[in-house]
Design a protein around this motif. Structure first.
Motif, PDB file in Angstrom:
ATOM      1  N   GLN A 353       0.829  -1.205   0.000  1.00 44.47           N
ATOM      2  CA  GLN A 353       0.000   0.000   0.000  1.00 44.47           C
ATOM      3  C   GLN A 353       0.864   1.255   0.000  1.00 44.47           C
ATOM      4  N   ALA A 354       1.957   1.251   0.732  1.00 53.21           N
ATOM      5  CA  ALA A 354       2.835   2.414   0.797  1.00 53.21           C
ATOM      6  C   ALA A 354       3.521   2.696  -0.526  1.00 53.21           C
ATOM      7  N   ALA A 355       3.771   1.654  -1.306  1.00 48.18           N
ATOM      8  CA  ALA A 355       4.419   1.828  -2.605  1.00 48.18           C
ATOM      9  C   ALA A 355       3.488   2.478  -3.615  1.00 48.18           C
ATOM     10  N   GLU A 356       2.196   2.167  -3.515  1.00 44.60           N
ATOM     11  CA  GLU A 356       1.187   2.741  -4.418  1.00 44.60           C
ATOM     12  C   GLU A 356      -0.035   3.157  -3.583  1.00 44.60           C
ATOM     13  N   PRO A 357       0.106   4.253  -2.839  1.00 43.59           N
ATOM     14  CA  PRO A 357      -0.924   4.605  -1.857  1.00 43.59           C
ATOM     15  C   PRO A 357      -2.263   5.032  -2.446  1.00 43.59           C
ATOM     16  N   TYR A 358      -2.290   5.327  -3.722  1.00 44.65           N
ATOM     17  CA  TYR A 358      -3.544   5.798  -4.325  1.00 44.65           C
ATOM     18  C   TYR A 358      -4.194   4.735  -5.206  1.00 44.65           C
ATOM     19  N   LYS A 359      -3.740   3.525  -5.073  1.00 47.90           N
ATOM     20  CA  LYS A 359      -4.272   2.418  -5.851  1.00 47.90           C
ATOM     21  C   LYS A 359      -5.240   1.587  -4.997  1.00 47.90           C
ATOM     22  N   ASN A 360      -6.348   1.200  -5.610  1.00 53.24           N
ATOM     23  CA  ASN A 360      -7.337   0.325  -4.944  1.00 53.24           C
ATOM     24  C   ASN A 360      -7.919   0.931  -3.670  1.00 53.24           C
ATOM     25  N   ARG A 361      -8.162   2.227  -3.704  1.00 52.51           N
ATOM     26  CA  ARG A 361      -8.829   2.867  -2.568  1.00 52.51           C
ATOM     27  C   ARG A 361     -10.340   2.868  -2.804  1.00 52.51           C
ATOM     28  N   GLU A 362     -11.098   3.171  -1.784  1.00 50.62           N
ATOM     29  CA  GLU A 362     -12.555   3.160  -1.890  1.00 50.62           C
ATOM     30  C   GLU A 362     -13.036   4.263  -2.839  1.00 50.62           C
ATOM     31  N   PRO A 363     -14.241   4.116  -3.418  1.00 50.40           N
ATOM     32  CA  PRO A 363     -14.734   5.098  -4.395  1.00 50.40           C
ATOM     33  C   PRO A 363     -14.806   6.528  -3.871  1.00 50.40           C
ATOM     34  N   ARG A 364     -15.113   6.716  -2.603  1.00 51.16           N
ATOM     35  CA  ARG A 364     -15.221   8.079  -2.079  1.00 51.16           C
ATOM     36  C   ARG A 364     -13.900   8.824  -2.132  1.00 51.16           C
ATOM     37  N   PHE A 365     -12.800   8.104  -2.037  1.00 51.03           N
ATOM     38  CA  PHE A 365     -11.488   8.744  -2.135  1.00 51.03           C
ATOM     39  C   PHE A 365     -11.317   9.391  -3.498  1.00 51.03           C
ATOM     40  N   ALA A 367     -13.507  10.357  -5.553  1.00 49.05           N
ATOM     41  CA  ALA A 367     -14.470  11.437  -5.795  1.00 49.05           C
ATOM     42  C   ALA A 367     -14.203  12.655  -4.929  1.00 49.05           C
ATOM     43  N   SER A 368     -13.343  12.518  -3.918  1.00 45.73           N
ATOM     44  CA  SER A 368     -13.146  13.589  -2.943  1.00 45.73           C
ATOM     45  C   SER A 368     -11.791  14.271  -3.028  1.00 45.73           C
ATOM     46  N   VAL A 369     -10.774  13.548  -3.496  1.00 42.44           N
ATOM     47  CA  VAL A 369      -9.388  14.033  -3.415  1.00 42.44           C
ATOM     48  C   VAL A 369      -8.706  13.935  -4.775  1.00 42.44           C
ATOM     49  N   LEU A 370      -7.972  14.985  -5.147  1.00 44.46           N
ATOM     50  CA  LEU A 370      -7.081  14.962  -6.303  1.00 44.46           C
ATOM     51  C   LEU A 370      -5.666  14.769  -5.776  1.00 44.46           C
ATOM     52  N   TYR A 371      -5.013  13.720  -6.218  1.00 48.41           N
ATOM     53  CA  TYR A 371      -3.712  13.315  -5.710  1.00 48.41           C
ATOM     54  C   TYR A 371      -2.702  13.317  -6.855  1.00 48.41           C
ATOM     55  N   ASN A 372      -1.454  13.144  -6.531  1.00 50.93           N
ATOM     56  CA  ASN A 372      -0.411  13.114  -7.558  1.00 50.93           C
ATOM     57  C   ASN A 372      -0.659  11.948  -8.520  1.00 50.93           C
ATOM     58  N   GLY A 373      -0.833  12.277  -9.791  1.00 51.55           N
ATOM     59  CA  GLY A 373      -1.121  11.249 -10.787  1.00 51.55           C
ATOM     60  C   GLY A 373      -2.585  11.128 -11.143  1.00 51.55           C
ATOM     61  N   ALA A 374      -3.459  11.844 -10.447  1.00 55.05           N
ATOM     62  CA  ALA A 374      -4.894  11.777 -10.745  1.00 55.05           C
ATOM     63  C   ALA A 374      -5.193  12.468 -12.070  1.00 55.05           C
ATOM     64  N   SER A 375      -6.188  11.962 -12.748  1.00 52.72           N
ATOM     65  CA  SER A 375      -6.636  12.575 -13.998  1.00 52.72           C
ATOM     66  C   SER A 375      -7.661  13.658 -13.690  1.00 52.72           C
ATOM     67  N   PHE A 528       8.021   6.590  -6.124  1.00 54.18           N
ATOM     68  CA  PHE A 528       8.063   7.857  -5.401  1.00 54.18           C
ATOM     69  C   PHE A 528       8.323   7.611  -3.919  1.00 54.18           C
ATOM     70  N   LYS A 529       8.882   8.633  -3.295  1.00 54.54           N
ATOM     71  CA  LYS A 529       9.043   8.650  -1.851  1.00 54.54           C
ATOM     72  C   LYS A 529       7.949   9.548  -1.267  1.00 54.54           C
ATOM     73  N   TYR A 530       7.271   9.048  -0.232  1.00 52.57           N
ATOM     74  CA  TYR A 530       6.196   9.800   0.418  1.00 52.57           C
ATOM     75  C   TYR A 530       6.641  10.145   1.837  1.00 52.57           C
ATOM     76  N   GLU A 531       6.904  11.407   2.040  1.00 50.69           N
ATOM     77  CA  GLU A 531       7.407  11.868   3.326  1.00 50.69           C
ATOM     78  C   GLU A 531       6.316  12.655   4.057  1.00 50.69           C
ATOM     79  N   VAL A 532       6.063  12.281   5.305  1.00 48.64           N
ATOM     80  CA  VAL A 532       5.095  13.013   6.110  1.00 48.64           C
ATOM     81  C   VAL A 532       5.739  14.315   6.577  1.00 48.64           C
TER      82      VAL A 532
END
Length: 568
Positions: A353-365, A367-375, A528-532
């Motif tokens: 999940q950490a390697a691809e954090p925006y993959k296979n998330r629930e539908p509300r995600f 519809a609610s958030v634009l993330y790096n790589g979103a269309s 990518f590296k994801y740093e908090v």
């Protein structure tokens, strides 16, 4: 011009006429001026007056607050970060990080004056309605129900802020200039009485000519919301945060008020069973479809006369380079809260999940958030760290960055088809009350009433509609944890989070002494590296005193009978 806009504009003219009529001191009826009697005898004027009362819902559209920005109260919480650090666009950040900015002398979080101005107009209308209107008893009851629906909503906001406020049931109450606050419990009961009357008298649906007017379901929904708040204060406050004798709700009332909330929500659920309301199959459609069945009470907008600027304030800057604002963006805390598509909890500790954090998330995600790589609008969002127009920038480096300070942009409620919103502005509806909230109210109120099965049913009805597996624990504590999660995710950016944390008396722990975060994304190998990283440059502050906002000092000076809430 649309019929709705015509009614709204003409209603303001009528309001001015009514105010002018109040200034007349002659006993004779003038032949060249409007009087209250002539105004209220005209049925068309009655319709215009009532339509004008609904303008109060504009005050809080899109999660706005009187400080003047959409999503403003969500940006006081852990789910959204405003990008500006200057007074004005960044006032939300100033308030979130400095509790002393909220005080009796300041204008922040102040709705008192405008709220009571609306209540006065409503009471004037109700007085004229029964004195002069030439209408049937049923028609009078309908207009009274609408007026009380708006009055209940206005008082609801005042009591959410202050707890104990001045109740003004009718015009005769204005004869006594100085009045003390009523107890908070009496205030909640008063609001509930207004919504209960409206629920009894209003129709299930309104005709097309009265689009946007209150219905039976809207009144029951507001009643459910009211009793849930009252019950929460009764359960969680326990006079631990303010010793004012007029604030707080008796702990013994909690059980009854939860039952009241469950019953009112149940009336809306019955209407859904009759096909009046329902849950959308596609989450994004809720906020863009004019005829969505999720809407229980909403504000519609019509271009070019009646528009808003939500897109201008929140769209990614690539939509309008050099012109947009990007007022607020999602936090990492919210992004992490969205589940995986299979209903499991997302975790950065899970390597896949950490390697691809925006993959296979629930539908509300999605519809609610634009993330790096979103269309988005034919392009790919690039919110990595950098100097590009949509790249991440550290909060505070620029006072007005006009781009993300968390690595994310808000997508929810934006109109992806609107490419000329600078000129045309925006017309998507604002849903003040929708069916998903009713199910969440029902789940919470039933759980607190030890109706475990009923709570599970309401919660799982919502989850299944969002393509998630059932997740309803069999005990009250587990159910509340699940409900709190659902309210955070389902209702994000709709103006509920701040008030939920306040009524649960969790704000002083969740919003105090902490800094909320974002994700700084940089290329690393093939991925990518994801740093908090902190999205705040100072600790948040929420002191227990903020559960009851002070009454404006100038009101204390005008009204010699009213006392300030203790602690201010």
């Amino acid at each position: 011009m649309s019929k709705t806009m015509s009614i709204i504009k003409r209603s303001f003219v009528l309001a001015g006429i009514v105010l002018a009529a109040h200034g007349c001191t002659l006993d004779v009826t003038p032949t060249d001026k409007y009087t209250e009697e002539t105004i209220f005898k005209n049925p068309e004027n009655m319709e215009l007056y009532v339509a004008g009362l609904y303008a109060e819902f504009q005050t809080f559209k899109f999660g706005q607050f009187p400080i003047g920005y959409s999503n403003a109260t969500d940006a006081l919480t852990d789910i959204e970060k405003y990008t500006s650090s200057t007074s004005g666009n960044g006032t939300v950040n100033i308030l979130a990080m400095d509790a002393s900015r909220v005080n009796a002398a300041g204008p922040q979080l102040n709705y008192w004056s405008s709220g009571y101005a609306r209540i006065r107009r409503i009471n004037e209308f109700l007085s004229g309605l029964y004195k002069y209107a030439k209408l049937s008893d049923d028609a009078k009851a309908m207009y009274e129900a609408e007026a009380r629906f708006v009055r209940g909503y206005t008082y609801f906001w005042l009591v959410k802020l202050h707890g104990s406020v001045v109740l003004m049931p009718g015009l005769e109450d204005y004869k006594e200039k100085n009045r003390q606050r009523s107890s908070e419990e009496d205030c909640w009961k008063y609001i509930a009485a207004d919504f209960a009357y409206a629920a009894e008298k209003l129709p299930v649906t309104q005709p097309a000519t009265r689009t946007g007017r209150a219905t039976k379901g809207a009144a029951y929904g507001m009643l459910a919301r009211t009793w849930l708040y009252a019950a929460s204060i009764a359960e969680y406050d326990k006079k631990a945060y303010n010793q004012d004798p007029l604030t707080g709700v008796a702990a013994a009332s909690a059980a009854t008020y939860y039952q009241n909330a469950a019953a009112a929500a149940g009336e809306v659920i019955k209407l859904a069973g009759e096909g009046i309301y329902g849950l959308e199959a596609k989450f994004a459609d809720i906020f863009l479809k004019r005829d969505t069945k999720e809407a229980i009470f909403k504000l519609d907008f019509v271009a070019p006369q009646f528009t808003h600027q939500y897109d201008f304030g929140f769209t990614p800057p690539g939509d309008i380079p050099g012109q947009g604002m990007v007022y607020g963006v999602p936090t990492a805390e919210l992004v992490n809260e969205f589940e995986m598509a299979d209903g499991s909890k997302f975790s950065w500790s899970n390597a896949a999940q950490a390697a691809e954090p925006y993959k296979n998330r629930e539908p509300r995600f999605y519809a609610s958030v634009l993330y790096n790589g979103a269309s988005w609008k034919g392009r790919t969002i690039d919110s990595k760290a950098g100097t590009g127009i949509e790249n991440f920038t550290e909060y505070g480096i620029s006072s007005e960055p006009k781009r993300t300070v968390t690595g994310y942009y808000i997508k929810k409620m934006l109109d992806s088809t609107n490419i000329n919103f600078v000129q045309n502005k925006s017309i998507q509806s604002w849903l003040e009350l929708r069916y998903a909230e009713i199910l969440l109210i029902a789940a919470e109120a039933r759980a607190k009433s030890n109706n475990i099965g009923g709570a599970q049913e309401a919660l799982n009805t919502l989850r299944k509609a969002r393509y998630l597996p059932e997740n309803a624990p069999g005990d009250v504590a587990g159910l509340m944890k699940a409900i709190e999660h659902e309210r955070m995710v389902e209702l994000a950016f709709e103006g509920h989070r701040y008030w939920d944390l306040r009524r649960w008396r969790k704000a002083h722990t969740v919003l105090n002494g902490v800094r909320f975060t974002g994700h700084k994304i940089t290329p690393q190998g093939a991925g990518f590296k994801y740093e908090v990283v902190p999205a705040d440059n100072a600790n948040r502050q929420f002191t227990p005193a903020l559960y009851y906002i002070p009454i404006p000092q100038d009101e204390i000076q005008r009204n010699t009978a009213i006392t300030q809430i203790q602690g201010w």
